[in-house]
Design a protein around this motif. Structure first.
Motif, PDB file in Angstrom:
ATOM      1  N   ASN A 231      -3.518  -1.543  -1.519  1.00 21.94           N
ATOM      2  CA  ASN A 231      -3.813  -1.443  -0.091  1.00 21.94           C
ATOM      3  C   ASN A 231      -2.574  -0.936   0.651  1.00 21.94           C
ATOM      4  O   ASN A 231      -1.554  -0.579   0.043  1.00 21.94           O
ATOM      5  CB  ASN A 231      -4.303  -2.785   0.462  1.00 21.94           C
ATOM      6  CG  ASN A 231      -3.258  -3.885   0.356  1.00 21.94           C
ATOM      7  OD1 ASN A 231      -2.062  -3.634   0.161  1.00 21.94           O
ATOM      8  ND2 ASN A 231      -3.686  -5.128   0.485  1.00 21.94           N
ATOM      9  N   ASP A 232      -2.653  -0.923   1.970  1.00 20.98           N
ATOM     10  CA  ASP A 232      -1.553  -0.391   2.785  1.00 20.98           C
ATOM     11  C   ASP A 232      -0.284  -1.222   2.683  1.00 20.98           C
ATOM     12  O   ASP A 232       0.800  -0.749   3.051  1.00 20.98           O
ATOM     13  CB  ASP A 232      -1.982  -0.293   4.257  1.00 20.98           C
ATOM     14  CG  ASP A 232      -3.067   0.746   4.478  1.00 20.98           C
ATOM     15  OD1 ASP A 232      -3.203   1.647   3.611  1.00 20.98           O
ATOM     16  OD2 ASP A 232      -3.791   0.655   5.501  1.00 20.98           O
ATOM     17  N   HIS A 233      -0.409  -2.460   2.208  1.00 19.72           N
ATOM     18  CA  HIS A 233       0.760  -3.335   2.044  1.00 19.72           C
ATOM     19  C   HIS A 233       1.284  -3.315   0.611  1.00 19.72           C
ATOM     20  O   HIS A 233       2.078  -4.175   0.237  1.00 19.72           O
ATOM     21  CB  HIS A 233       0.406  -4.766   2.452  1.00 19.72           C
ATOM     22  CG  HIS A 233      -0.112  -4.889   3.848  1.00 19.72           C
ATOM     23  ND1 HIS A 233       0.697  -4.708   4.951  1.00 19.72           N
ATOM     24  CD2 HIS A 233      -1.364  -5.144   4.332  1.00 19.72           C
ATOM     25  CE1 HIS A 233      -0.015  -4.863   6.049  1.00 19.72           C
ATOM     26  NE2 HIS A 233      -1.270  -5.130   5.701  1.00 19.72           N
ATOM     27  N   GLN A 234       0.814  -2.339  -0.181  1.00 22.25           N
ATOM     28  CA  GLN A 234       1.223  -2.199  -1.582  1.00 22.25           C
ATOM     29  C   GLN A 234       0.876  -3.433  -2.404  1.00 22.25           C
ATOM     30  O   GLN A 234       1.618  -3.836  -3.297  1.00 22.25           O
ATOM     31  CB  GLN A 234       2.730  -1.886  -1.675  1.00 22.25           C
ATOM     32  CG  GLN A 234       3.126  -0.595  -0.981  1.00 22.25           C
ATOM     33  CD  GLN A 234       2.381   0.621  -1.551  1.00 22.25           C
ATOM     34  OE1 GLN A 234       2.519   0.951  -2.715  1.00 22.25           O
ATOM     35  NE2 GLN A 234       1.569   1.272  -0.723  1.00 22.25           N
ATOM     36  N   GLU A 235      -0.270  -4.021  -2.093  1.00 19.84           N
ATOM     37  CA  GLU A 235      -0.792  -5.159  -2.855  1.00 19.84           C
ATOM     38  C   GLU A 235      -1.993  -4.697  -3.655  1.00 19.84           C
ATOM     39  O   GLU A 235      -2.797  -3.865  -3.185  1.00 19.84           O
ATOM     40  CB  GLU A 235      -1.204  -6.289  -1.906  1.00 19.84           C
ATOM     41  CG  GLU A 235      -0.028  -6.838  -1.094  1.00 19.84           C
ATOM     42  CD  GLU A 235      -0.502  -7.727   0.059  1.00 19.84           C
ATOM     43  OE1 GLU A 235       0.277  -8.607   0.471  1.00 19.84           O
ATOM     44  OE2 GLU A 235      -1.633  -7.530   0.553  1.00 19.84           O
ATOM     45  N   LEU A 236      -2.159  -5.248  -4.844  1.00 23.25           N
ATOM     46  CA  LEU A 236      -3.316  -4.902  -5.662  1.00 23.25           C
ATOM     47  C   LEU A 236      -4.590  -5.509  -5.101  1.00 23.25           C
ATOM     48  O   LEU A 236      -4.631  -6.695  -4.771  1.00 23.25           O
ATOM     49  CB  LEU A 236      -3.110  -5.382  -7.105  1.00 23.25           C
ATOM     50  CG  LEU A 236      -2.076  -4.628  -7.944  1.00 23.25           C
ATOM     51  CD1 LEU A 236      -1.851  -5.349  -9.270  1.00 23.25           C
ATOM     52  CD2 LEU A 236      -2.517  -3.192  -8.197  1.00 23.25           C
ATOM     53  N   VAL A 237      -5.626  -4.689  -5.015  1.00 24.26           N
ATOM     54  CA  VAL A 237      -6.924  -5.139  -4.574  1.00 24.26           C
ATOM     55  C   VAL A 237      -7.899  -5.010  -5.736  1.00 24.26           C
ATOM     56  O   VAL A 237      -7.973  -3.955  -6.390  1.00 24.26           O
ATOM     57  CB  VAL A 237      -7.442  -4.295  -3.379  1.00 24.26           C
ATOM     58  CG1 VAL A 237      -8.846  -4.738  -2.988  1.00 24.26           C
ATOM     59  CG2 VAL A 237      -6.482  -4.421  -2.209  1.00 24.26           C
ATOM     60  N   PHE A 238      -8.636  -6.090  -6.040  1.00 25.54           N
ATOM     61  CA  PHE A 238      -9.625  -6.117  -7.116  1.00 25.54           C
ATOM     62  C   PHE A 238     -11.011  -6.137  -6.487  1.00 25.54           C
ATOM     63  O   PHE A 238     -11.366  -7.090  -5.805  1.00 25.54           O
ATOM     64  CB  PHE A 238      -9.422  -7.338  -8.005  1.00 25.54           C
ATOM     65  CG  PHE A 238      -8.108  -7.368  -8.736  1.00 25.54           C
ATOM     66  CD1 PHE A 238      -8.025  -6.993 -10.071  1.00 25.54           C
ATOM     67  CD2 PHE A 238      -6.945  -7.786  -8.081  1.00 25.54           C
ATOM     68  CE1 PHE A 238      -6.821  -7.025 -10.749  1.00 25.54           C
ATOM     69  CE2 PHE A 238      -5.741  -7.812  -8.752  1.00 25.54           C
ATOM     70  CZ  PHE A 238      -5.670  -7.439 -10.091  1.00 25.54           C
ATOM     71  N   GLU A 239     -11.781  -5.096  -6.733  1.00 26.44           N
ATOM     72  CA  GLU A 239     -13.085  -4.951  -6.087  1.00 26.44           C
ATOM     73  C   GLU A 239     -14.155  -4.864  -7.154  1.00 26.44           C
ATOM     74  O   GLU A 239     -14.136  -3.964  -8.005  1.00 26.44           O
ATOM     75  CB  GLU A 239     -13.072  -3.692  -5.232  1.00 26.44           C
ATOM     76  CG  GLU A 239     -14.253  -3.501  -4.356  1.00 26.44           C
ATOM     77  CD  GLU A 239     -14.075  -2.277  -3.465  1.00 26.44           C
ATOM     78  OE1 GLU A 239     -14.558  -1.189  -3.857  1.00 26.44           O
ATOM     79  OE2 GLU A 239     -13.408  -2.393  -2.423  1.00 26.44           O
ATOM     80  N   VAL A 240     -15.093  -5.808  -7.152  1.00 24.42           N
ATOM     81  CA  VAL A 240     -16.196  -5.794  -8.129  1.00 24.42           C
ATOM     82  C   VAL A 240     -17.116  -4.630  -7.828  1.00 24.42           C
ATOM     83  O   VAL A 240     -17.508  -4.405  -6.680  1.00 24.42           O
ATOM     84  CB  VAL A 240     -16.963  -7.132  -8.111  1.00 24.42           C
ATOM     85  CG1 VAL A 240     -18.174  -7.066  -9.045  1.00 24.42           C
ATOM     86  CG2 VAL A 240     -16.041  -8.276  -8.510  1.00 24.42           C
ATOM     87  N   LEU A 241     -17.460  -3.873  -8.861  1.00 29.11           N
ATOM     88  CA  LEU A 241     -18.378  -2.742  -8.698  1.00 29.11           C
ATOM     89  C   LEU A 241     -19.811  -3.209  -8.910  1.00 29.11           C
ATOM     90  O   LEU A 241     -20.124  -3.865  -9.896  1.00 29.11           O
ATOM     91  CB  LEU A 241     -18.035  -1.644  -9.723  1.00 29.11           C
ATOM     92  CG  LEU A 241     -16.664  -0.979  -9.548  1.00 29.11           C
ATOM     93  CD1 LEU A 241     -16.370  -0.068 -10.733  1.00 29.11           C
ATOM     94  CD2 LEU A 241     -16.632  -0.188  -8.252  1.00 29.11           C
ATOM     95  N   GLU A 242     -20.641  -2.898  -7.976  1.00 28.00           N
ATOM     96  CA  GLU A 242     -22.064  -3.263  -8.071  1.00 28.00           C
ATOM     97  C   GLU A 242     -22.863  -2.051  -8.529  1.00 28.00           C
ATOM     98  O   GLU A 242     -22.731  -0.961  -7.975  1.00 28.00           O
ATOM     99  CB  GLU A 242     -22.569  -3.725  -6.696  1.00 28.00           C
ATOM    100  CG  GLU A 242     -21.804  -4.914  -6.120  1.00 28.00           C
ATOM    101  CD  GLU A 242     -22.022  -6.205  -6.897  1.00 28.00           C
ATOM    102  OE1 GLU A 242     -22.957  -6.246  -7.730  1.00 28.00           O
ATOM    103  OE2 GLU A 242     -21.267  -7.162  -6.673  1.00 28.00           O
ATOM    104  N   PHE A 243     -23.682  -2.230  -9.548  1.00 25.34           N
ATOM    105  CA  PHE A 243     -24.498  -1.130 -10.080  1.00 25.34           C
ATOM    106  C   PHE A 243     -25.962  -1.366  -9.720  1.00 25.34           C
ATOM    107  O   PHE A 243     -26.420  -2.474  -9.611  1.00 25.34           O
ATOM    108  CB  PHE A 243     -24.347  -1.028 -11.599  1.00 25.34           C
ATOM    109  CG  PHE A 243     -22.940  -0.633 -12.012  1.00 25.34           C
ATOM    110  CD1 PHE A 243     -22.514   0.680 -11.927  1.00 25.34           C
ATOM    111  CD2 PHE A 243     -22.052  -1.604 -12.473  1.00 25.34           C
ATOM    112  CE1 PHE A 243     -21.239   1.038 -12.310  1.00 25.34           C
ATOM    113  CE2 PHE A 243     -20.770  -1.256 -12.845  1.00 25.34           C
ATOM    114  CZ  PHE A 243     -20.365   0.063 -12.773  1.00 25.34           C
TER     115      PHE A 243
END
Length: 243
Positions: A231-243
Motif C-alpha cells: 500500500n501507500d505506506h509500504q505495508e504488505l496487503v493480503f487480499e483474498v481473491l474471490e472466484f
C-alpha cells in the motif's frame, strides 16, 4: 501509542565471495565488476574461503564505493566478532534451475542519424538488442532446495512450490498452485510488483524488501487464493481473491 515499533524489512545486498587474500588482486578484479553491477553505496556481504585481514578488506571495499554490512559465518567470523562487526549465517545451498520457457521483449538500440555525405562512414558491428522485459514460465513444481530467479521481469509457475524452495523476480510472481516456500517479488526495489497464488502457505513473502514470515501472515488468508501488494505506506496487503 508506543514510541518504538519493529517492522520486517529486507535489504538488497551483494555477496562478494573471495578465494584470495591478495588485496591488490582483489581491487584489480573487483573494481570493474562493481562498476558494472552495483550503484555507489551498495551493501555487500563478505564471504571468504581464506584467512585475511578483515579491517583492511573492509577499508578496501569502502574505497571501491560499496558499503560492507556483514561477513558470513566462516573463517572471518572470529575477526568480525572481535571488532563487533556483524556475522550472518551462511546461505543454505540452493539449486538455481532454468524455467521451462521464457518470453523476451527486446528493443533495438538507438541509432544515430544518417551521416552527411562528406563524412566517411565506418562499418561497425551492430549493437546487441536491449532486454526490456522477460517473463519466465515454469511448468513443474518447484522442489525443496530449488530456486527460480528472474532479474528482468515476471515469473509464472503453472504448478506450486514446495517448502524449502525459493522464487525471486524483479517483477510480479504468479503461482497457479500452493505457495509453500519463499516468494520474493519486486527484487531490486520494484514496489509496484505483486504476488498472486492459488493457495498461500508460504514460509516468507516479500515485495521490494518488505517481508512477512509464515507466523505473521494473517490467518484468514492461509490456504486461500491471495493477491499481495504494497500500500501507500509500504505495508504488505493480503487480499483474498474471490472466484
Amino acid at each position: 501509542m508506543a514510541d518504538i515499533r519493529i517492522k520486517g524489512r529486507m535489504v538488497n545486498a551483494v555477496r562478494i565471495s573471495l578465494d584470495t587474500n591478495d588485496h591488490d588482486a582483489i581491487r584489480q578484479q573487483l573494481a570493474p565488476l562493481l562498476q558494472k553491477a552495483c550503484t555507489p553505496g551498495t551493501l555487500v556481504v563478505i564471504e571468504s574461503s581464506v584467512e585475511q585481514e578483515l579491517i583492511a578488506l573492509i577499508q578496501l571495499l569502502i574505497s571501491l564505493d560499496v558499503q560492507p554490512m556483514a561477513v558470513t559465518e566462516g573463517v572471518l567470523a572470529d575477526q568480525a566478532r572481535a571488532i563487533q562487526f556483524p556475522v550472518i549465517p551462511a546461505d543454505r545451498p540452493m539449486q538455481q534451475i532454468k524455467p521451462t520457457k521464457e518470453q523476451v521483449i527486446e528493443s533495438k538500440p538507438a541509432t544515430e542519424d544518417t551521416a552527411p555525405a562528406t563524412t566517411t562512414v565506418i562499418e561497425e558491428t551492430p549493437a546487441a538488442p536491449v532486454i526490456r522485459h522477460v517473463t519466465s514460465y515454469h511448468d513443474e513444481i518447484l522442489r525443496t532446495g530449488q530456486c527460480l530467479v528472474q532479474d528482468h521481469g515476471d515469473i509464472i509457475l503453472n504448478a506450486g512450490i514446495n517448502s524449502g524452495s525459493e522464487v525471486i523476480a524483479s517483477g510480479n510472481i504468479h503461482i497457479y498452485g500452493s505457495a509453500r516456500g519463499r516468494v520474493i517479488a519486486g527484487a531490486g526495489g520494484n514496489g509496484a510488483a505483486r504476488i498472486f497464488c492459488h493457495s498461500l502457505e508460504a514460509e516468507l513473502v516479500s515485495i521490494a524488501g518488505t517481508y512477512c514470515v509464515a507466523d505473521d501472515i494473517p490467518p484468514h488468508v492461509l490456504k486461500k487464493a491471495v493477491h499481495i501488494y504494497l500500500n501507500d505506506h509500504q505495508e504488505l496487503v493480503f487480499e483474498v481473491l474471490e472466484f
